[in-house]
Design a protein around this motif. Structure first.
Motif, PDB file in Angstrom:
ATOM      1  N   ILE A 126      -6.644 173.497 -13.661  1.00  0.00           N
ATOM      2  CA  ILE A 126      -7.525 173.240 -12.510  1.00  0.00           C
ATOM      3  C   ILE A 126      -7.251 174.281 -11.427  1.00  0.00           C
ATOM      4  O   ILE A 126      -6.124 174.434 -10.975  1.00  0.00           O
ATOM      5  CB  ILE A 126      -7.300 171.821 -11.945  1.00  0.00           C
ATOM      6  CG1 ILE A 126      -7.609 170.751 -12.983  1.00  0.00           C
ATOM      7  CG2 ILE A 126      -8.099 171.616 -10.663  1.00  0.00           C
ATOM      8  CD1 ILE A 126      -9.058 170.635 -13.348  1.00  0.00           C
ATOM      9  N   LYS A 127      -8.278 174.989 -11.031  1.00  0.00           N
ATOM     10  CA  LYS A 127      -8.152 175.986  -9.957  1.00  0.00           C
ATOM     11  C   LYS A 127      -8.973 175.603  -8.739  1.00  0.00           C
ATOM     12  O   LYS A 127      -8.681 176.030  -7.628  1.00  0.00           O
ATOM     13  CB  LYS A 127      -8.584 177.367 -10.450  1.00  0.00           C
ATOM     14  CG  LYS A 127      -7.786 177.875 -11.636  1.00  0.00           C
ATOM     15  CD  LYS A 127      -6.326 178.036 -11.288  1.00  0.00           C
ATOM     16  CE  LYS A 127      -5.555 178.508 -12.509  1.00  0.00           C
ATOM     17  NZ  LYS A 127      -4.165 178.161 -12.462  1.00  0.00           N
ATOM     18  N   SER A 128     -10.016 174.806  -8.944  1.00  0.00           N
ATOM     19  CA  SER A 128     -10.837 174.349  -7.828  1.00  0.00           C
ATOM     20  C   SER A 128     -11.495 173.022  -8.204  1.00  0.00           C
ATOM     21  O   SER A 128     -11.682 172.722  -9.383  1.00  0.00           O
ATOM     22  CB  SER A 128     -11.899 175.388  -7.462  1.00  0.00           C
ATOM     23  OG  SER A 128     -12.837 175.521  -8.510  1.00  0.00           O
ATOM     24  N   VAL A 129     -11.795 172.247  -7.167  1.00  0.00           N
ATOM     25  CA  VAL A 129     -12.437 170.947  -7.364  1.00  0.00           C
ATOM     26  C   VAL A 129     -13.588 170.820  -6.373  1.00  0.00           C
ATOM     27  O   VAL A 129     -13.431 171.106  -5.189  1.00  0.00           O
ATOM     28  CB  VAL A 129     -11.440 169.781  -7.154  1.00  0.00           C
ATOM     29  CG1 VAL A 129     -12.138 168.440  -7.252  1.00  0.00           C
ATOM     30  CG2 VAL A 129     -10.294 169.869  -8.155  1.00  0.00           C
ATOM     31  N   GLU A 130     -14.721 170.407  -6.880  1.00  0.00           N
ATOM     32  CA  GLU A 130     -15.871 170.145  -6.018  1.00  0.00           C
ATOM     33  C   GLU A 130     -15.928 168.648  -5.751  1.00  0.00           C
ATOM     34  O   GLU A 130     -16.044 167.843  -6.674  1.00  0.00           O
ATOM     35  CB  GLU A 130     -17.173 170.596  -6.682  1.00  0.00           C
ATOM     36  CG  GLU A 130     -18.388 170.339  -5.830  1.00  0.00           C
ATOM     37  CD  GLU A 130     -19.684 170.813  -6.462  1.00  0.00           C
ATOM     38  OE1 GLU A 130     -20.739 170.580  -5.854  1.00  0.00           O
ATOM     39  OE2 GLU A 130     -19.640 171.407  -7.559  1.00  0.00           O
ATOM     40  N   TYR A 131     -15.823 168.290  -4.484  1.00  0.00           N
ATOM     41  CA  TYR A 131     -15.907 166.887  -4.076  1.00  0.00           C
ATOM     42  C   TYR A 131     -17.329 166.596  -3.629  1.00  0.00           C
ATOM     43  O   TYR A 131     -17.999 167.434  -3.029  1.00  0.00           O
ATOM     44  CB  TYR A 131     -14.941 166.611  -2.920  1.00  0.00           C
ATOM     45  CG  TYR A 131     -13.496 166.725  -3.317  1.00  0.00           C
ATOM     46  CD1 TYR A 131     -12.821 165.628  -3.817  1.00  0.00           C
ATOM     47  CD2 TYR A 131     -12.802 167.925  -3.185  1.00  0.00           C
ATOM     48  CE1 TYR A 131     -11.488 165.715  -4.185  1.00  0.00           C
ATOM     49  CE2 TYR A 131     -11.474 168.024  -3.550  1.00  0.00           C
ATOM     50  CZ  TYR A 131     -10.824 166.917  -4.042  1.00  0.00           C
ATOM     51  OH  TYR A 131      -9.508 167.017  -4.406  1.00  0.00           O
ATOM     52  N   ARG A 132     -17.787 165.383  -3.941  1.00  0.00           N
ATOM     53  CA  ARG A 132     -19.135 164.958  -3.558  1.00  0.00           C
ATOM     54  C   ARG A 132     -19.076 163.553  -2.982  1.00  0.00           C
ATOM     55  O   ARG A 132     -18.121 162.826  -3.217  1.00  0.00           O
ATOM     56  CB  ARG A 132     -20.070 164.972  -4.764  1.00  0.00           C
ATOM     57  CG  ARG A 132     -20.212 166.325  -5.418  1.00  0.00           C
ATOM     58  CD  ARG A 132     -21.071 166.319  -6.676  1.00  0.00           C
ATOM     59  NE  ARG A 132     -20.566 165.387  -7.671  1.00  0.00           N
ATOM     60  CZ  ARG A 132     -21.289 164.392  -8.205  1.00  0.00           C
ATOM     61  NH1 ARG A 132     -22.528 164.206  -7.866  1.00  0.00           N
ATOM     62  NH2 ARG A 132     -20.753 163.599  -9.110  1.00  0.00           N
ATOM     63  N   TYR A 133     -20.123 163.186  -2.275  1.00  0.00           N
ATOM     64  CA  TYR A 133     -20.238 161.826  -1.782  1.00  0.00           C
ATOM     65  C   TYR A 133     -21.711 161.434  -1.738  1.00  0.00           C
ATOM     66  O   TYR A 133     -22.598 162.285  -1.734  1.00  0.00           O
ATOM     67  CB  TYR A 133     -19.595 161.668  -0.395  1.00  0.00           C
ATOM     68  CG  TYR A 133     -20.362 162.332   0.721  1.00  0.00           C
ATOM     69  CD1 TYR A 133     -21.304 161.623   1.461  1.00  0.00           C
ATOM     70  CD2 TYR A 133     -20.166 163.680   1.030  1.00  0.00           C
ATOM     71  CE1 TYR A 133     -22.008 162.224   2.480  1.00  0.00           C
ATOM     72  CE2 TYR A 133     -20.863 164.287   2.038  1.00  0.00           C
ATOM     73  CZ  TYR A 133     -21.779 163.558   2.767  1.00  0.00           C
ATOM     74  OH  TYR A 133     -22.487 164.154   3.767  1.00  0.00           O
ATOM     75  N   SER A 134     -21.934 160.143  -1.728  1.00  0.00           N
ATOM     76  CA  SER A 134     -23.290 159.617  -1.546  1.00  0.00           C
ATOM     77  C   SER A 134     -23.189 158.421  -0.615  1.00  0.00           C
ATOM     78  O   SER A 134     -22.144 157.776  -0.514  1.00  0.00           O
ATOM     79  CB  SER A 134     -23.914 159.226  -2.893  1.00  0.00           C
ATOM     80  OG  SER A 134     -23.115 158.273  -3.547  1.00  0.00           O
ATOM     81  N   VAL A 135     -24.290 158.137   0.068  1.00  0.00           N
ATOM     82  CA  VAL A 135     -24.316 157.040   1.035  1.00  0.00           C
ATOM     83  C   VAL A 135     -25.513 156.150   0.744  1.00  0.00           C
ATOM     84  O   VAL A 135     -26.626 156.633   0.560  1.00  0.00           O
ATOM     85  CB  VAL A 135     -24.407 157.558   2.488  1.00  0.00           C
ATOM     86  CG1 VAL A 135     -24.415 156.390   3.475  1.00  0.00           C
ATOM     87  CG2 VAL A 135     -23.289 158.526   2.802  1.00  0.00           C
ATOM     88  N   THR A 136     -25.248 154.848   0.687  1.00  0.00           N
ATOM     89  CA  THR A 136     -26.315 153.860   0.561  1.00  0.00           C
ATOM     90  C   THR A 136     -26.343 153.056   1.857  1.00  0.00           C
ATOM     91  O   THR A 136     -25.324 152.491   2.257  1.00  0.00           O
ATOM     92  CB  THR A 136     -26.048 152.907  -0.625  1.00  0.00           C
ATOM     93  OG1 THR A 136     -25.950 153.682  -1.817  1.00  0.00           O
ATOM     94  CG2 THR A 136     -27.153 151.878  -0.758  1.00  0.00           C
ATOM     95  N   TRP A 137     -27.495 153.033   2.504  1.00  0.00           N
ATOM     96  CA  TRP A 137     -27.666 152.273   3.744  1.00  0.00           C
ATOM     97  C   TRP A 137     -28.292 150.934   3.395  1.00  0.00           C
ATOM     98  O   TRP A 137     -29.312 150.888   2.711  1.00  0.00           O
ATOM     99  CB  TRP A 137     -28.555 153.035   4.723  1.00  0.00           C
ATOM    100  CG  TRP A 137     -27.913 154.299   5.205  1.00  0.00           C
ATOM    101  CD1 TRP A 137     -27.965 155.523   4.606  1.00  0.00           C
ATOM    102  CD2 TRP A 137     -27.109 154.449   6.361  1.00  0.00           C
ATOM    103  NE1 TRP A 137     -27.236 156.420   5.325  1.00  0.00           N
ATOM    104  CE2 TRP A 137     -26.701 155.797   6.410  1.00  0.00           C
ATOM    105  CE3 TRP A 137     -26.694 153.571   7.366  1.00  0.00           C
ATOM    106  CZ2 TRP A 137     -25.898 156.289   7.432  1.00  0.00           C
ATOM    107  CZ3 TRP A 137     -25.889 154.074   8.382  1.00  0.00           C
ATOM    108  CH2 TRP A 137     -25.499 155.410   8.407  1.00  0.00           C
ATOM    109  N   GLN A 138     -27.691 149.860   3.859  1.00  0.00           N
ATOM    110  CA  GLN A 138     -28.173 148.520   3.540  1.00  0.00           C
ATOM    111  C   GLN A 138     -28.381 147.744   4.840  1.00  0.00           C
ATOM    112  O   GLN A 138     -27.445 147.530   5.610  1.00  0.00           O
ATOM    113  CB  GLN A 138     -27.140 147.818   2.662  1.00  0.00           C
ATOM    114  CG  GLN A 138     -27.665 146.669   1.894  1.00  0.00           C
ATOM    115  CD  GLN A 138     -26.633 146.228   0.853  1.00  0.00           C
ATOM    116  OE1 GLN A 138     -25.593 146.839   0.638  1.00  0.00           O
ATOM    117  NE2 GLN A 138     -26.938 145.129   0.209  1.00  0.00           N
TER     118      GLN A 138
END
Length: 146
Positions: free
Chosen positions: A94-106
């Motif tokens: 592992i040399k790099s990691v791509e982090y992601r996120y998502s948001v659900t509005w309720q």
């Protein structure tokens, strides 16, 4: 994307093994999550193998109340869940990691004045921290005795 060299990767593995967690704050609501997952498993030869997994996608759920008079809306609660389909094993390649996120509005009908009732029994509460600290203090005291 975060770049990792050998030293930073080893630090990250140590954080995962020690169950480090992070904290975000959204509208004075703390949101916690663990850095990763540690497993000590036996391979096909019966040898102990340490495995480190990193969570790369975080799913936020935000409960909000839109009907609050002249305001545009208020956050009532926020939660973080892990996307187990986005888990990667940390190894030396592992040399790099791509982090992601998502948001659900309720949208909810809970008034702002009662929002503390929503998260008082949440997993990352003061009781959980107190129990974790008690375990750490017991370990420290045990070390002194030995």
């Amino acid at each position: 994307v975060i770049q990792y060299n050998t030293d930073s990767l080893n630090e990250l593995k140590l954080m995962v093994r020690r169950k480090f967690y992070f904290e975000f704050v959204l509208d004075d609501i703390p949101i916690h999550g663990f850095v990763g997952i540690y497993q000590n498993v036996l391979d096909h030869n019966g040898q102990s193998v340490e495995r480190y997994y990193l969570l790369t996608h975080y799913k936020f759920t935000v409960l909000y109340n839109h009907d609050v008079g002249d305001q545009d809306g208020v956050v009532i609660f926020a939660n973080l869940t892990r996307d187990l389909e986005s888990v990667i094993e940390l190894d030396d390649s592992i040399k790099s990691v791509e982090y992601r996120y998502s948001v659900t509005w309720q949208k909810v009908d809970i008034p702002f004045s009662e929002r503390s009732e929503v998260f008082k029994d949440h997993f990352f509460t003061n009781q959980m921290f107190e129990a974790e600290m008690e375990i750490h203090w017991l370990s420290i005291m045990n070390s002194f005795v030995l």
